[in-house]
Scaffold this motif. Structure first.
Motif, PDB file in Angstrom:
ATOM      1  N   TRP A  28       0.819  -1.204   0.000  1.00  0.00           N
ATOM      2  CA  TRP A  28       0.000   0.000   0.000  1.00  0.00           C
ATOM      3  C   TRP A  28       0.858   1.262   0.000  1.00  0.00           C
ATOM      4  O   TRP A  28       0.466   2.282  -0.587  1.00  0.00           O
ATOM      5  CB  TRP A  28      -0.959  -0.010   1.190  1.00  0.00           C
ATOM      6  CG  TRP A  28      -2.053  -1.015   1.009  1.00  0.00           C
ATOM      7  CD1 TRP A  28      -2.174  -2.234   1.608  1.00  0.00           C
ATOM      8  CD2 TRP A  28      -3.161  -0.900   0.108  1.00  0.00           C
ATOM      9  NE1 TRP A  28      -3.291  -2.885   1.152  1.00  0.00           N
ATOM     10  CE2 TRP A  28      -3.924  -2.088   0.226  1.00  0.00           C
ATOM     11  CE3 TRP A  28      -3.586   0.085  -0.778  1.00  0.00           C
ATOM     12  CZ2 TRP A  28      -5.083  -2.313  -0.506  1.00  0.00           C
ATOM     13  CZ3 TRP A  28      -4.741  -0.122  -1.501  1.00  0.00           C
ATOM     14  CH2 TRP A  28      -5.477  -1.309  -1.370  1.00  0.00           C
ATOM     15  N   TYR A  31       1.779   1.650  -3.603  1.00  0.00           N
ATOM     16  CA  TYR A  31       0.579   2.069  -4.341  1.00  0.00           C
ATOM     17  C   TYR A  31       0.311   3.562  -4.149  1.00  0.00           C
ATOM     18  O   TYR A  31       0.093   4.307  -5.109  1.00  0.00           O
ATOM     19  CB  TYR A  31      -0.606   1.232  -3.864  1.00  0.00           C
ATOM     20  CG  TYR A  31      -1.979   1.800  -4.173  1.00  0.00           C
ATOM     21  CD1 TYR A  31      -2.560   1.611  -5.422  1.00  0.00           C
ATOM     22  CD2 TYR A  31      -2.693   2.523  -3.207  1.00  0.00           C
ATOM     23  CE1 TYR A  31      -3.818   2.134  -5.706  1.00  0.00           C
ATOM     24  CE2 TYR A  31      -3.943   3.037  -3.482  1.00  0.00           C
ATOM     25  CZ  TYR A  31      -4.503   2.849  -4.729  1.00  0.00           C
ATOM     26  OH  TYR A  31      -5.741   3.367  -5.006  1.00  0.00           O
ATOM     27  N   LYS A  32       0.332   4.016  -2.892  1.00  0.00           N
ATOM     28  CA  LYS A  32       0.065   5.423  -2.605  1.00  0.00           C
ATOM     29  C   LYS A  32       1.167   6.321  -3.169  1.00  0.00           C
ATOM     30  O   LYS A  32       0.899   7.425  -3.657  1.00  0.00           O
ATOM     31  CB  LYS A  32      -0.054   5.638  -1.098  1.00  0.00           C
ATOM     32  CG  LYS A  32      -1.295   5.004  -0.486  1.00  0.00           C
ATOM     33  CD  LYS A  32      -1.302   5.151   1.035  1.00  0.00           C
ATOM     34  CE  LYS A  32      -2.522   4.494   1.657  1.00  0.00           C
ATOM     35  NZ  LYS A  32      -2.504   4.601   3.143  1.00  0.00           N
ATOM     36  N   ARG A  35       0.767   6.818  -6.905  1.00  0.00           N
ATOM     37  CA  ARG A  35      -0.361   7.687  -7.223  1.00  0.00           C
ATOM     38  C   ARG A  35      -0.054   9.168  -7.009  1.00  0.00           C
ATOM     39  O   ARG A  35      -0.649  10.023  -7.674  1.00  0.00           O
ATOM     40  CB  ARG A  35      -1.581   7.303  -6.374  1.00  0.00           C
ATOM     41  CG  ARG A  35      -2.185   5.952  -6.732  1.00  0.00           C
ATOM     42  CD  ARG A  35      -3.624   5.875  -6.318  1.00  0.00           C
ATOM     43  NE  ARG A  35      -4.446   6.817  -7.069  1.00  0.00           N
ATOM     44  CZ  ARG A  35      -5.626   7.265  -6.665  1.00  0.00           C
ATOM     45  NH1 ARG A  35      -6.122   6.858  -5.510  1.00  0.00           N
ATOM     46  NH2 ARG A  35      -6.296   8.107  -7.401  1.00  0.00           N
ATOM     47  N   THR A  36       0.835   9.486  -6.075  1.00  0.00           N
ATOM     48  CA  THR A  36       1.039  10.896  -5.711  1.00  0.00           C
ATOM     49  C   THR A  36       2.423  11.450  -6.030  1.00  0.00           C
ATOM     50  O   THR A  36       2.648  12.648  -5.896  1.00  0.00           O
ATOM     51  CB  THR A  36       0.770  11.093  -4.207  1.00  0.00           C
ATOM     52  OG1 THR A  36       1.455  10.074  -3.467  1.00  0.00           O
ATOM     53  CG2 THR A  36      -0.701  11.011  -3.887  1.00  0.00           C
ATOM     54  N   ARG A 145       5.117  10.481   0.523  1.00  0.00           N
ATOM     55  CA  ARG A 145       4.873   9.107   0.087  1.00  0.00           C
ATOM     56  C   ARG A 145       6.029   8.545  -0.728  1.00  0.00           C
ATOM     57  O   ARG A 145       6.267   7.325  -0.723  1.00  0.00           O
ATOM     58  CB  ARG A 145       3.570   9.058  -0.705  1.00  0.00           C
ATOM     59  CG  ARG A 145       2.348   9.204   0.196  1.00  0.00           C
ATOM     60  CD  ARG A 145       1.058   9.166  -0.600  1.00  0.00           C
ATOM     61  NE  ARG A 145      -0.099   9.043   0.279  1.00  0.00           N
ATOM     62  CZ  ARG A 145      -1.356   9.034  -0.162  1.00  0.00           C
ATOM     63  NH1 ARG A 145      -1.601   9.121  -1.464  1.00  0.00           N
ATOM     64  NH2 ARG A 145      -2.356   8.924   0.688  1.00  0.00           N
ATOM     65  N   ALA A 194      -2.663   1.283  -9.072  1.00  0.00           N
ATOM     66  CA  ALA A 194      -2.622   2.751  -8.980  1.00  0.00           C
ATOM     67  C   ALA A 194      -3.185   3.397 -10.248  1.00  0.00           C
ATOM     68  O   ALA A 194      -3.939   4.375 -10.182  1.00  0.00           O
ATOM     69  CB  ALA A 194      -1.193   3.221  -8.732  1.00  0.00           C
ATOM     70  N   ILE A 204      -6.989  10.523  -3.712  1.00  0.00           N
ATOM     71  CA  ILE A 204      -5.617  10.128  -3.399  1.00  0.00           C
ATOM     72  C   ILE A 204      -5.395   9.989  -1.898  1.00  0.00           C
ATOM     73  O   ILE A 204      -4.413   9.398  -1.462  1.00  0.00           O
ATOM     74  CB  ILE A 204      -4.579  11.105  -3.989  1.00  0.00           C
ATOM     75  CG1 ILE A 204      -4.779  12.506  -3.428  1.00  0.00           C
ATOM     76  CG2 ILE A 204      -4.630  11.084  -5.503  1.00  0.00           C
ATOM     77  CD1 ILE A 204      -3.672  13.474  -3.810  1.00  0.00           C
ATOM     78  N   ILE A 205      -6.285  10.562  -1.098  1.00  0.00           N
ATOM     79  CA  ILE A 205      -6.192  10.423   0.343  1.00  0.00           C
ATOM     80  C   ILE A 205      -7.587  10.457   0.925  1.00  0.00           C
ATOM     81  O   ILE A 205      -8.435  11.241   0.483  1.00  0.00           O
ATOM     82  CB  ILE A 205      -5.304  11.525   0.960  1.00  0.00           C
ATOM     83  CG1 ILE A 205      -5.102  11.284   2.475  1.00  0.00           C
ATOM     84  CG2 ILE A 205      -5.857  12.912   0.692  1.00  0.00           C
ATOM     85  CD1 ILE A 205      -4.016  12.168   3.092  1.00  0.00           C
TER      86      ILE A 205
END
Length: 206
Positions: A28, A31-32, A35-36, A145, A194, A204-205
């Motif tokens: 995770w 993944y996060k 994405r960011t 992140r 993602a 995204i959050i």
């Protein structure tokens, strides 16, 4: 601000957040990060975040997670960005006295993000958005992140190589280090995950 005062503000015990990340958590985190990460580069391109600002955020997260290899790598990058030896040493000791006033909130949020293992409170995130605006806030989140990825996997690699030098990390085990290394095979799945989330505009959050 000394380290005792800092932990009082963060309302945690000093060692909390330094436990090793599991393979599931690392999935995770990756993944996060995927994405960011783009928001960090975009904020840097738009000069919303300076190289020093980004390195302060990354050093703050690394201090909480206790990643040896990341400390070394980002000390070098921080020096190249223009930070002084003294400020870097303080950041890696949990002292933020040298952090510019307009960056303190972001650094504290970065510490909080790592302390909560990537699950900050919605109130803390909203405060960052209110202070910096959504574009810059997303850049800050992307910076946090990105280094979380480095920390999660860097701790395992550092621990493994230190084990070979007869300096094992007391938090770790050979089984953990090998499982984390093998866990890298999940990264392509995480990337696809993602991309699908971006396609469906998943926030995204949370």
């Amino acid at each position: 601000m000394n380290i005792k005062e800092k932990h009082k503000i963060r309302n945690i015990e000093p060692e909390f957040g330094k436990n090793l990340y599991s393979v599931r958590e690392s999935y995770w985190i990756f993944y996060k990060g995927i994405r960011t990460m783009k928001y960090m580069f975009e904020a840097k391109r738009k000069k919303e975040l300076s190289p020093k600002f980004i390195e302060r955020i990354m050093l703050a997260v690394t201090e909480v997670n206790g990643c040896e290899i990341c400390s070394y790598a980002h000390t070098k990058r921080a020096l190249e960005s223009g930070m002084s030896n003294e400020e870097i040493k303080n950041m890696l000791s949990g002292i933020i006295d040298d952090v510019p006033t307009n960056e303190v909130a972001a650094v504290l949020f970065a510490q909080h993000y790592a302390d909560t293992r990537g699950n900050p409170t919605s109130e803390s995130w909203q405060r960052i958005v209110d202070i910096y605006g959504i574009s810059k806030a997303n850049g800050i989140l992307g910076s946090i992140r990105s280094i979380m990825i480095g920390n999660a996997y860097g701790i395992a690699w550092s621990s493994f190589f230190n084990r070979l030098r007869s300096r094992p990390d007391q938090r770790s085990s050979l089984l953990y280090e090998v499982s984390m290394m093998l866990g890298i095979i999940l990264t392509p799945i995480s990337i696809i995950h993602a991309l699908i989330s971006d396609l469906f505009r998943i926030p995204i959050i949370n």
